[in-house]
Each structure stands twice: as C-alpha cells, then as structure tokens.
Design an enzyme around this catalytic site. Structure first.
Site, PDB file in Angstrom:
ATOM      1  CE  LYS A  28      -3.746  -1.919   2.891  1.00 21.42           C
ATOM      2  NZ  LYS A  28      -4.902  -1.712   2.012  1.00 21.42           N
ATOM      3  NE  ARG A  67     -11.166  -9.784  -1.389  1.00 21.28           N
ATOM      4  CZ  ARG A  67     -11.485  -8.842  -2.276  1.00 21.28           C
ATOM      5  NH1 ARG A  67     -11.877  -9.172  -3.487  1.00 21.28           N
ATOM      6  NH2 ARG A  67     -11.419  -7.564  -1.933  1.00 21.28           N
TER       7      ARG A  67
END
Length: 460
Positions: free
Chosen positions: A237, A311
């Site tokens: 990120k 996820r």
C-alpha cells in the site's frame, strides 16, 4: 456502572435538562421560572441540533440546562451527546426526551475516550440513569462498544495476533466459554489460506475459536476478520492507505463486541466466534500475486492481489463455520474500499442471499439507530472472479463493483448454513459526531444484538 452514568441514588441535586425542538422551544422557555427563562431569551437560544445552554439562578448557580434537538422532522437520535458541552456536574433528563434510553446511550457512547497512551480527559458531566431505562442492558451495550473501540484503536505494535487472542481469551474466561487457538502445522494443514497470508510476519498467524452456550441451542456463528496490520503484502500500500491499517482487525473487534452482549444477556443460543488473526507483512516467504493457494474447502484460489488478503482468511474461517451448519452465520470485515466509495463511512454494506434476514437486519438497524444498507450479490458478476488456472480468482478482473465481487467470493465458501450475512464496515469515525467520537467505531453490533434478542423472544 459506566463512569459517565449515575444510578438513581445520585439524582438528588442533579440539574434537570429540558430538550426542545425548534417547534417546542417557546413552550419550554415559558415553563421555566425566571430568571432562567430570561437567560435563555437573552442568550438567543434557538434549539438548533446539538446546542446546549446552562441557565443560572439569581446567584449564578446552574440550576437548569437546555438541549436543542433541531427541527422536528430531523431530530438527531443521539443529540444528548451534546450534554458533554455543559459545565461539569450531574444532570438528569427532565422533559422533552421521547426515548430516554436512546438519549442516555448517545450521551454514554460520546463519553468514550481512548486513554491507553495518554491521560483521558472526560468532560466531567455525569447523567443520572432514568428509572425506566434498563440498567443492565445499557451497561452491556456500552461495554460492548468500548471493547470494540479499544481493540480498533490499539496500534499494531501492541495488538498482534497473540494479543488479539488474549483479548478473546479474557472474554471467554469472563463468561466461562471454551477457548482454543489453532496455529503452527495444524493451521498450515487445516487452514492453508490463513497460514499463507500470515506466514511472512514474525508474529505467527492463528485461528481463534470461542464457543459458549448449550450445545442443543440454535447455533449462531460469528466470523471476524483479524488482520492486525495490513501492509498490502507484496502489492504494498502507499503510505496514505497504510496509515489506518491498525483498524483492519475491526471485523474481529465487532465479533467480540457482539459476543459480549450475547453472553452477558444470557441469550439461549450456541454461540461460536471464529477469528483468523494474521499480520499481512512482507518478507522472503510472503505469498505472491499469481500464486495458487489451496483453501480449507478444497477450492484452489488464484491470488490476483496480495492486498486483498482479508477475504482469503475469511474464506477458510467461513468454511469451518459452515461445516457444522449453523442456523445463522455472520461475518464482519473491514474488507473493501469499494464499499466506502458506494456508501461512505457511516453505512456498512450488508450482503446476504436471504431476503427475510436482510429485511430483519435492516429493520432492527433502523430501530436502534445502527444502520446498514443492503447491496446485491449480483450473479452477473460471478464471471469476473473466474480464473484460468484455478477454481476461482479472489479478486475481480474488472475495476468495478469491488465490494460485490468480494462478497461473491466469500459466498463460495458458505453452502450449508441456511442464513448467512456478510457485513463490510469501516470501523472508524474520521471526525466527532453524536455517539461516535473520532477514532474506532462500533457499527452494526447493536442492530445484530437486537435481531438475536428478537429471534429468541419469538421462540419463547
């Protein structure tokens, strides 16, 4: 008892508070004795939402307080949060409060301060708990919100997978729940995606498992995403996106907060809480884009982006939860920026294939001022998570509908549970607003607690 609330025994000497909308203000002022009514007029009090006014007697001692609710058609349910603006002292709700419990809750939720690293500075304002408000219920809701916020607010250097497990263990001990942790070789073999996501960190990944309640009671299973910090992995990120990643375990915090309420209220359910706890770090053994991972369910998963790790760990935990066919399965996760783009930070996204469950959750959320908004599990987008080398890709081939495709991926790991809901939430308040001080936010757990209570009552 929460330190901002005072039991009925402390009502003597407490300053009465009158709430007024812009429509009822004149009548409220006229009901006050002089010089308080004159003080209110002299200060041009307009009853705008969140405004307060302390009214003194002739000797200058505050004896009455006014709280503005705003326009009658736009009253803020947590407007009583503004009472913290008053001078320090004890106050009691006198008149104009249609729902005293909501007013007390708004006040109490706004009193929260995270004081682990600096001295917390409470306002000094205390509120007498009205006789008609259920004391035990109010305290358990406040405690659940506090636990959730404290966990979200704690930085990753002090909240790794082990510390998150310790928090769950402490909660289990308080309510005599069973507690276990799966890690090491057992995690690698049984939950390969949880292990793969967390293996690059020196703080080992694990699966936390808390169980409580009669084994023959209806099964309610909560799964919470426990990414204690998310660098993005090899798909790292940028700094601006990494700044708030201490809150990426917000789903786990919410699962524990809801569990606290369920156990403290003694709801007759078989509760299970599953938290995959990992740090998505970077090292030589970090999982890579293009890797194919085997999941607990047996499906092979192509990695499209290592920054979509939440996820993956949820999928393994959901597969375990689904194996025992719980009556209700709910997962919480700070999962996608796409949900925030669609709904903003204040509206968590709700996904479920169960229309009745969706309607019930939304109804309870509205009733307790803890809203959600349903987004579709749109079947047309399932083609977007197809893979040419595996059973499924965990991210979409399209730069659109990211919250939906993430939910569609998770849906592949839930087959047996008759009712499943996925909640994609932000878990953070970027600025102060009534009931939500800046920092970690508890969202949806009051709505889900209300739903569970309603279901219990319907069976009795």
């Amino acid at each position: 008892m929460d330190t901002c609330l005072v039991d009925q025994a402390g009502e003597a000497g407490a300053i009465p508070v009158y709430a007024a909308t812009t429509a009822t203000l004149d009548g409220v002022i006229e009901s006050l004795p002089s010089p308080m009514s004159e003080w209110a007029r002299a200060n041009d009090f307009k009853a705008s939402a969140g405004s307060v006014l302390a009214c003194p007697d002739a000797g200058g001692r505050v004896v009455v307080a006014l709280l503005g609710l705003g326009a009658p058609d736009a009253v803020e349910p947590f407007a009583a949060a503004a009472l913290h603006k008053l001078p320090a002292g004890s106050y009691r709700l006198q008149d104009g409060f249609d729902d005293p419990a909501t007013s007390v809750l708004g006040f109490a939720l706004s009193s929260y301060r995270f004081g682990r690293y600096t001295e917390a500075k409470p306002s000094g304002v205390k509120l007498v708990l009205p006789a008609e408000v259920d004391r035990d219920e109010m305290i358990r809701i406040i405690e659940a919100a506090t636990l959730t916020r404290d966990l979200v607010n704690t930085p990753a250097n002090d909240l790794g997978p082990d510390e998150l497990a310790a928090a769950a263990r402490t909660l289990s001990e308080r309510y005599a729940a069973s507690f276990s942790v799966i890690e090491g070789d057992a995690l690698r073999e049984g939950f390969p995606m949880i292990h793969a996501v967390g293996q690059a960190s020196p703080r080992a990944p694990r699966l936390i498992d808390l169980q409580w309640g009669p084994e023959d009671a209806p099964k309610v299973t909560l799964v919470g995403k426990g990414v204690v910090f998310d660098t993005g992995g090899l798909d790292i990120k940028p700094p601006s996106s990494m700044l708030l990643m201490k809150k990426d375990m917000g789903g786990a915090a919410h699962a524990l907060g809801l569990a606290l309420m369920v156990m403290d209220a003694g709801l007759p359910v078989r509760l299970r809480v599953l938290i995959p706890a990992v740090e998505n770090a970077i090292s030589g053994n970090a999982f890579r884009p293009g890797d194919v991972l085997r999941s607990r369910k047996g499906l092979s998963v192509e990695i499209g982006n290592t920054d979509a790790e939440g996820r993956l760990i949820l999928a393994d935990a959901l597969a375990l939860a689904d194996e025992e066919t719980p009556d209700l399965l709910i997962d919480f996760a700070t999962l996608t920026g796409a949900a925030r783009v669609a709904l903003g930070p204040e509206l968590p996204a709700l996904f479920t294939p169960d229309d009745d469950l969706a309607a019930s959750i939304l109804r309870h959320g509205e009733a307790v001022d803890d809203p959600l908004w349903r987004l579709p599990l749109w079947p047309g987008y399932r083609a977007w998570i197809k893979s040419e080398v595996a059973d499924v890709n965990h991210i979409s081939s399209q730069p659109l509908a990211g919250a939906i495709t993430a939910a569609l991926f998770l849906e592949k790991f839930v087959e047996k549970a008759p009712s499943w809901a996925h909640i994609d939430l932000f878990a953070w308040s970027s600025s102060d607003r009534p009931g939500y001080p800046k920092g970690g936010a508890a969202q949806t757990i009051r709505a889900l607690y209300s739903l569970l209570k309603d279901r219990v009552e319907a069976r009795t």
